[in-house]
Design a protein around this motif. Structure first.
Motif, PDB file in Angstrom:
ATOM      1  N   THR A  14      42.929  49.384  50.751  1.00  0.00           N
ATOM      2  CA  THR A  14      41.711  49.469  51.162  1.00  0.00           C
ATOM      3  C   THR A  14      41.541  48.913  52.436  1.00  0.00           C
ATOM      4  N   TRP A  38      40.697  43.265  36.543  1.00  0.00           N
ATOM      5  CA  TRP A  38      41.285  42.828  38.122  1.00  0.00           C
ATOM      6  C   TRP A  38      41.707  41.371  38.410  1.00  0.00           C
ATOM      7  N   LEU A  41      47.196  46.080  46.445  1.00  0.00           N
ATOM      8  CA  LEU A  41      45.926  45.724  46.530  1.00  0.00           C
ATOM      9  C   LEU A  41      45.349  45.924  47.978  1.00  0.00           C
ATOM     10  N   TRP A  42      46.426  46.579  48.705  1.00  0.00           N
ATOM     11  CA  TRP A  42      46.241  46.577  50.159  1.00  0.00           C
ATOM     12  C   TRP A  42      45.372  47.724  50.590  1.00  0.00           C
ATOM     13  N   ALA A  62      38.590  44.930  47.816  1.00  0.00           N
ATOM     14  CA  ALA A  62      39.319  45.477  46.672  1.00  0.00           C
ATOM     15  C   ALA A  62      38.222  45.408  45.390  1.00  0.00           C
ATOM     16  N   THR A  63      37.605  44.233  45.284  1.00  0.00           N
ATOM     17  CA  THR A  63      36.809  43.911  44.077  1.00  0.00           C
ATOM     18  C   THR A  63      35.370  44.652  44.497  1.00  0.00           C
TER      19      THR A  63
END
Lengths: 208, 208
Positions: A12, A108, A9-10, A79-80
Motif C-alpha cells: 500500500t 491482522w 504489509l508494504w 494497511a489497517t
C-alpha cells in the motif's frame, strides 16, 4: 507460526513496487529490533547489522532510525485503514460489515503482531511531521468504525449508548491482540477474528 | 489529571510500611523513565538523577534497574489481582460482581496508566525469577475472570461460547486502557469504567 513478514504489509505504500530489496531487509530488521528492545534502545548499527549491511549502506536508504520508524508506522496504519475501509464498503447490512471488519482487524493484529506492537507502542518516538500523518490515519480508522456503528444504530441493527466509547472498545480489542498473541496461542488469527466478531456484535447490542 | 503516584499502589507489597521514602522516589522515577523511553534505553543513572540522587545512593536500595522493574511489575500485578479478587468475592450475583470487576479494573488502568504501561509492555525485560512470579499473578487474574464468567453461565446470567476467549477480551479491554487513556480523555476513569461495565455485560450475553 511466525509473524507476517514486513514485505507483505508494504504494497500500500507509494513506490513499493520499485523499492530495492535492501530497503525491505532494513525495514524488517528495524521492526524486529524496535519490537524487542524499543525504539530508543535500538541503534542504526543494530538495524544495519541485523539486515546484514554496514551502517553506511543503511544511510543510502534511510536518513535515520526515525525515518525507518516513520515508514513502518505509516505502512502499518495505511494497511489497517485500507482493511477497515474495505470492510465498511462491503456487501450486507451494518452488522454483517462490522463482523467482517472485526474479523479482519483482529486477524491482522494477530498475524502482524510484531509490526502491530511497533506501530502502536512507539507512537511517541515519531518525528513531528510523521506523527501528524499517522495521527490522521488513526483518526480515519476511528471515524470508519464510528460511522459503521452509527449506520447500524440508524438501521435498528445496533443499540449503543455512547458511539465513541463503543468505537474505542472495538479498535482497542483488536489492537491489544498484538500485545498478547503469540505463536503458542491456541486460536489461529482467523478463529480469534470470528470469536471477536461475535463478542463485538453482542457488545453493540446486535442480535446474533 | 495526572497518573496515580506510585506510593498509592504500594500498600500491597511486603515491607511497604517500613520502606524508606527514597525507595518510593526511585520507584516513581523508574516508572516514569521506563514508560517514556523503555526499559532498555533507561540507565540506572537516569533513574537516580530523576529521583534527585546519585547512582551510588540508588544501589543502597536496588541492585539494578531490573530489580526496580521487578518490584514495579510485581506491585502492579498484585494490586490488580487484589482488586479483581475483591470484586469476585463481593455481594450480588455474577453479573453484578462482573460489573464491579470491570469498573474497577478499567478505572485502575486509566488512573495508573503509567504504571500499567510498564507492567504490561516490559514483561520480556524481567529477569527469569521475577517473570515467573508475575506470570503466576497474571494467570491468577485470568482464572478469577474465567471463574466468574463460568459462575455467571452456570447461574443462567451469562451466555458465552468460549470462556477463555471471553475472559481474554475482558482483561484485554481493561489493560489496553493504559495505552490510550490520557489526561485529555473526555471520560473520567470512573465514567469509562461504568461504560465498559455495560459493554462487557452485553458481550457476556447478560440482559442489561
Amino acid at each position: 507460526m511466525t509473524s507476517t513478514p514486513i514485505a507483505d504489509l508494504w504494497p500500500t505504500l507509494p513506490g513499493a513496487d520499485t523499492r530495492p530489496e535492501a530497503a525491505y531487509r532494513l525495514l524488517q530488521a528495524a521492526v524486529e529490533s524496535f519490537a524487542e528492545r524499543g525504539f530508543h534502545a535500538t541503534t542504526t548499527r543494530d538495524i544495519a547489522t541485523a539486515a546484514g549491511m554496514s551502517p553506511a549502506a543503511l544511510y543510502i536508504h534511510y536518513q535515520s532510525k526515525a525515518a525507518l520508524l516513520a515508514e513502518i508506522s505509516q505502512a502499518g496504519h495505511t494497511a489497517t485503514l485500507a482493511l477497515v475501509r474495505a470492510a465498511a464498503a462491503g456487501d450486507g447490512g451494518p452488522a454483517q460489515r462490522m463482523r467482517r471488519m472485526v474479523e479482519q482487524f483482529t486477524a491482522w493484529h494477530a498475524r502482524a503482531r510484531t509490526v502491530g506492537r511497533v506501530v502502536n507502542y512507539e507512537l511517541h518516538a515519531l518525528p513531528e511531521d510523521a506523527y501528524a500523518v499517522v495521527a490522521a490515519l488513526r483518526l480515519d480508522i476511528e471515524r470508519e468504525v464510528s460511522a459503521l456503528i452509527e449506520a447500524g444504530a440508524a438501521a435498528g441493527e445496533f443499540e449503543v449508548a455512547e458511539v465513541r466509547t463503543a468505537a474505542r472498545a472495538v479498535t482497542s480489542l483488536g489492537i491489544d491482540v498484538s500485545r498478547w498473541y503469540t505463536e503458542r496461542s491456541s486460536e489461529t488469527p482467523e478463529e480469534l477474528g470470528r470469536r471477536y466478531g461475535d463478542l463485538v456484535l453482542r457488545m453493540l447490542g446486535a442480535r446474533v
